[in-house]
Design a protein around this motif. Sequence first.
Motif, short mmCIF file in Angstrom:
data_model
loop_
_atom_site.label_atom_id
_atom_site.label_comp_id
_atom_site.label_asym_id
_atom_site.label_seq_id
_atom_site.Cartn_x
_atom_site.Cartn_y
_atom_site.Cartn_z
N ASN A 67 -0.08 -7.69 -9.00
CA ASN A 67 -0.90 -7.55 -7.79
C ASN A 67 -0.38 -8.30 -6.56
N VAL A 68 0.85 -8.77 -6.58
CA VAL A 68 1.42 -9.41 -5.39
C VAL A 68 1.82 -8.32 -4.41
N THR A 69 1.37 -8.46 -3.18
CA THR A 69 1.70 -7.51 -2.12
C THR A 69 2.24 -8.28 -0.92
N LEU A 70 2.77 -7.55 0.01
CA LEU A 70 3.26 -8.16 1.25
C LEU A 70 2.13 -8.93 1.92
N ASP A 71 0.97 -8.30 2.04
CA ASP A 71 -0.16 -8.96 2.70
C ASP A 71 -0.64 -10.18 1.95
N SER A 72 -0.69 -10.10 0.62
CA SER A 72 -1.18 -11.26 -0.14
C SER A 72 -0.21 -12.44 -0.02
N LEU A 73 1.08 -12.16 0.03
CA LEU A 73 2.07 -13.23 0.21
C LEU A 73 1.94 -13.87 1.59
N VAL A 74 1.80 -13.05 2.61
CA VAL A 74 1.66 -13.58 3.97
C VAL A 74 0.41 -14.44 4.06
N ARG A 75 -0.70 -13.94 3.51
CA ARG A 75 -1.95 -14.71 3.55
C ARG A 75 -1.82 -16.03 2.81
#
Length: 115
Positions: A67-75
């Motif tokens: 469930n790691v996404t670009l948005d979750s990493l940035v957040r």
Amino acid sequence: LILASAVGTGLAATTLNRPPDDSEIRAGYEIAVTTCVACHVVSPDQSIQPVEGRTSSSFQEIANRPNVTLDSLVRSTKGCSGATTLDPHCAPFDHISDQEWREVAAYILSLRSPL
């Protein structure tokens, strides 16, 4: 008309969820090897250990989490900006812009193992 609508919807989805381009990944790599390397193994071929030891996950480990996404990493990285200690879950680098966090996240995702 239905076909045109489907194609238009597909293009909009592609634009919103486009994978990062190579320049974004390269920029993220450059930031990672000059900044993030203090706490993380940022590259599979990294020969030096992080200054803080091996307390933080490697970028490849992070990329392969479910469930790691670009948005979750940035957040997750931006959420710790301004931290005063080198908490293993926080990146205390106020000087990194929103765009640079996105580039680092794009680089991390580029390390994801194929399914």
